[in-house]
Write a protein that holds these residues in place. Structure first.
Motif, PDB file in Angstrom:
ATOM      1  N   ASN A 107       4.375 -24.571 -23.522  1.00  0.00           N
ATOM      2  CA  ASN A 107       3.417 -25.405 -23.844  1.00  0.00           C
ATOM      3  C   ASN A 107       2.258 -24.859 -24.448  1.00  0.00           C
ATOM      4  N   LEU A 108       1.529 -25.217 -25.590  1.00  0.00           N
ATOM      5  CA  LEU A 108       0.229 -24.652 -25.751  1.00  0.00           C
ATOM      6  C   LEU A 108      -0.564 -26.122 -26.381  1.00  0.00           C
ATOM      7  N   GLY A 109      -1.612 -26.297 -25.998  1.00  0.00           N
ATOM      8  CA  GLY A 109      -2.457 -27.619 -26.261  1.00  0.00           C
ATOM      9  C   GLY A 109      -2.125 -28.839 -25.320  1.00  0.00           C
ATOM     10  N   ASP A 110      -2.514 -30.097 -25.880  1.00  0.00           N
ATOM     11  CA  ASP A 110      -2.547 -31.104 -25.027  1.00  0.00           C
ATOM     12  C   ASP A 110      -1.253 -32.088 -25.206  1.00  0.00           C
ATOM     13  N   SER A 111      -0.262 -31.744 -25.826  1.00  0.00           N
ATOM     14  CA  SER A 111       0.765 -32.706 -25.599  1.00  0.00           C
ATOM     15  C   SER A 111       1.434 -32.498 -24.390  1.00  0.00           C
ATOM     16  N   ARG A 112       2.336 -33.177 -23.804  1.00  0.00           N
ATOM     17  CA  ARG A 112       2.477 -33.285 -22.501  1.00  0.00           C
ATOM     18  C   ARG A 112       4.010 -33.757 -22.097  1.00  0.00           C
ATOM     19  N   VAL A 150      -8.677 -28.286 -27.943  1.00  0.00           N
ATOM     20  CA  VAL A 150      -7.459 -27.609 -27.419  1.00  0.00           C
ATOM     21  C   VAL A 150      -7.999 -25.835 -27.059  1.00  0.00           C
ATOM     22  N   SER A 151      -7.516 -25.626 -25.989  1.00  0.00           N
ATOM     23  CA  SER A 151      -7.920 -24.227 -25.698  1.00  0.00           C
ATOM     24  C   SER A 151      -6.773 -23.179 -26.062  1.00  0.00           C
ATOM     25  N   ARG A 152      -5.678 -23.659 -26.324  1.00  0.00           N
ATOM     26  CA  ARG A 152      -4.576 -22.944 -26.767  1.00  0.00           C
ATOM     27  C   ARG A 152      -4.041 -23.479 -27.918  1.00  0.00           C
ATOM     28  N   SER A 153      -3.211 -22.724 -28.831  1.00  0.00           N
ATOM     29  CA  SER A 153      -2.684 -23.227 -30.120  1.00  0.00           C
ATOM     30  C   SER A 153      -1.953 -22.298 -30.770  1.00  0.00           C
ATOM     31  N   ILE A 154      -1.094 -22.589 -31.968  1.00  0.00           N
ATOM     32  CA  ILE A 154      -0.578 -21.776 -32.968  1.00  0.00           C
ATOM     33  C   ILE A 154      -1.451 -22.096 -34.163  1.00  0.00           C
ATOM     34  N   GLY A 155      -1.820 -20.835 -34.640  1.00  0.00           N
ATOM     35  CA  GLY A 155      -2.789 -21.147 -35.809  1.00  0.00           C
ATOM     36  C   GLY A 155      -4.192 -20.980 -35.209  1.00  0.00           C
ATOM     37  N   ASP A 156      -5.069 -21.675 -36.022  1.00  0.00           N
ATOM     38  CA  ASP A 156      -6.633 -21.706 -35.649  1.00  0.00           C
ATOM     39  C   ASP A 156      -6.844 -20.090 -35.662  1.00  0.00           C
ATOM     40  N   ALA A 157      -6.566 -19.681 -36.822  1.00  0.00           N
ATOM     41  CA  ALA A 157      -6.757 -17.863 -36.924  1.00  0.00           C
ATOM     42  C   ALA A 157      -8.419 -17.657 -36.911  1.00  0.00           C
ATOM     43  N   TYR A 158      -9.135 -18.491 -37.268  1.00  0.00           N
ATOM     44  CA  TYR A 158     -10.652 -17.976 -37.324  1.00  0.00           C
ATOM     45  C   TYR A 158     -11.220 -18.109 -35.911  1.00  0.00           C
ATOM     46  N   LEU A 159     -10.456 -18.708 -34.937  1.00  0.00           N
ATOM     47  CA  LEU A 159     -10.994 -18.214 -33.729  1.00  0.00           C
ATOM     48  C   LEU A 159     -10.171 -17.486 -32.805  1.00  0.00           C
ATOM     49  N   LYS A 160      -9.371 -16.369 -33.398  1.00  0.00           N
ATOM     50  CA  LYS A 160      -8.577 -15.617 -32.734  1.00  0.00           C
ATOM     51  C   LYS A 160      -8.661 -14.227 -33.221  1.00  0.00           C
ATOM     52  N   LYS A 161      -9.227 -14.027 -34.685  1.00  0.00           N
ATOM     53  CA  LYS A 161      -9.285 -12.827 -35.285  1.00  0.00           C
ATOM     54  C   LYS A 161     -10.184 -12.695 -36.185  1.00  0.00           C
ATOM     55  N   PRO A 162     -11.233 -11.768 -36.125  1.00  0.00           N
ATOM     56  CA  PRO A 162     -12.447 -11.641 -36.988  1.00  0.00           C
ATOM     57  C   PRO A 162     -12.123 -11.564 -38.438  1.00  0.00           C
ATOM     58  N   GLU A 163     -10.926 -11.246 -38.714  1.00  0.00           N
ATOM     59  CA  GLU A 163     -10.642 -11.138 -40.307  1.00  0.00           C
ATOM     60  C   GLU A 163     -10.559 -12.431 -40.946  1.00  0.00           C
ATOM     61  N   PHE A 164     -10.366 -13.420 -39.996  1.00  0.00           N
ATOM     62  CA  PHE A 164     -10.165 -14.672 -40.732  1.00  0.00           C
ATOM     63  C   PHE A 164     -11.376 -15.513 -40.617  1.00  0.00           C
ATOM     64  N   ALA A 165     -12.595 -14.919 -40.140  1.00  0.00           N
ATOM     65  CA  ALA A 165     -13.836 -15.646 -40.241  1.00  0.00           C
ATOM     66  C   ALA A 165     -14.184 -16.496 -41.328  1.00  0.00           C
ATOM     67  N   LEU A 166     -14.537 -17.700 -41.207  1.00  0.00           N
ATOM     68  CA  LEU A 166     -15.032 -18.563 -42.452  1.00  0.00           C
ATOM     69  C   LEU A 166     -16.477 -18.575 -42.353  1.00  0.00           C
TER      70      LEU A 166
END
Length: 375
Positions: A157-162, A222-238
């Motif tokens: 699980n990643l996120g707030d599904s349950r 949500v504090s965990r996810s797949i994607g949301d690249a801009y919050l994980k790697k500087p190269e994807f900053a918007l």
């Protein structure tokens, strides 16, 4: 009035409905935005599966994979667009099958590795797309994946599904008890906020309360996810031309986690069913309410009934009638309720022999052969 309708309407009352909402015939009335498989067989019992669309473009993607000796359920609640949740639905299970073939076993580790491979693949897609579609860096999805094999349930699980198990009370055999087996990765949880602060001691704005809701960097819950690249790697900053996702300071370390929480459980005779659902269900109903509704009503259509009760409760909170929500078009309904996915998997003692292996996806009316057949 049929007995199951009486039960359903009594539960509407317990959930807090008032006035005209009690007149809703939850079992009979058609809702054009609900897709469902009322009851189907899997290797160890039956399941009920339903999805309702609220957004203009549905962001909940999901699947149920039925094999001869295993059952897989995936619920992928997207945000920022449907691309991440759709990608997970297209790739996670195939990664799992590939890894199981390589390792020769289904386990928590193989499920974790399948999630990691899916994350890596989606980030590659974002990297290839960001030149022409920079906002792909802000698309993400929760991911809840469960597999039942040889009497054991494995969940990532990643996120707030349950995922919640309904089990019989050990001393009161007629009483059903809810047991939540996943953790919500959401900034509304005290422990999640503390975890974020501990991981980012140099950032006083790692969690910010906006309009009464705790959000990470004031943006996402949500504090965990797949994607949301801009919050994980500087190269994807918007940059500042995207003010909703613009971070004034470059990130020094990933803000969101991409590793799943893992759970495994040997299923016991008292474990009667598992409810897998996106947060659109749980924000309107408690774990215990959900398992009691499942326990006290017929299996056929139970996922659809849960969704309708959640919509009814959302309508009550918005001080409108259920009938009004049903008349709303997709897009405008998002102001009342979220996209919602529910899969209820019943666990029976007997094994269904000669089961037809099948792959089903929410809102896809075609059923195809599952990749389980290649194992």
């Amino acid at each position: 009035m049929k007995q199951n309708q009486v039960l359903m309407l009594s539960w509407v009352g317990k959930l807090g409905a008032s006035g005209g909402s009690k007149e809703v015939k939850l079992d009979d009335e058609k809702d054009p935005l609900i897709w469902c498989k009322d009851v189907e067989r899997h290797a160890f019992g039956e399941f009920s599966y339903a999805v309702v669309q609220a957004n203009e473009v549905v962001e909940d993607h999901s699947q149920v994979e039925v094999g001869q000796k295993a059952t897989f359920v995936g619920v992928y609640d997207g945000h920022g667009g449907p691309e991440a949740s759709r990608y997970i639905c297209d790739h996670l299970f195939s990664h799992l099958i590939r890894i199981v073939k390589e390792k020769g076993v289904i386990s928590s580790e193989t499920l974790k590795n399948a999630v990691s491979a899916t994350e890596e693949g989606f980030l590659k897609l974002v990297r290839m797309s960001c030149g022409i579609k920079p906002l792909m860096a802000a698309v993400g999805s929760c991911c809840l994946a469960g597999i039942i094999s040889e009497g054991t349930l494995y969940v990532a699980n990643l996120g707030d599904s349950r995922a919640v198990i309904g089990r019989l009370h050990r001393r009161k055999s007629n009483k059903i008890v809810a047991e939540q087996i996943t953790e919500d990765h959401n900034a509304c949880m005290d422990e999640i906020r503390q975890e974020l602060k501990n991981n980012h001691p140099d950032d006083p704005h790692i969690v910010v309360k906006k309009q009464g809701v705790w959000r990470i960097k004031g943006i996402i819950q949500v504090s965990r996810s797949i994607g949301d690249a801009y919050l994980k790697k500087p190269e994807f900053a918007l940059d500042s031309s995207f003010p909703r996702f613009y971070l004034r300071e470059p990130i020094r370390r990933p803000i969101l986690g991409n590793g799943p929480s893992l759970y495994n459980r040997e299923l016991k005779p008292d474990d009667k069913f598992i409810v897998f659902a996106s947060d659109g269900l749980w924000e309107h109903m408690t774990n215990q309410q959900v398992v009691e509704i499942v326990h006290n009503n017929p299996r056929s259509g139970i996922a659809r009934r849960l969704i309708k009760l959640a919509i009814n409760e959302a309508a009550r909170k918005g001080k409108i009638k259920y009938e009004e929500v049903k008349r709303m078009e997709k897009g405008s309904r998002r102001g009342v309720h979220d996209d919602i996915t529910v899969a209820v998997v019943f666990i029976d003692q007997q094994v269904n022999t000669n089961i037809n292996e099948a792959s089903m996806r929410g809102f896809a009316n075609s059923t195809t052969k599952s990749s389980f057949s290649t194992l």
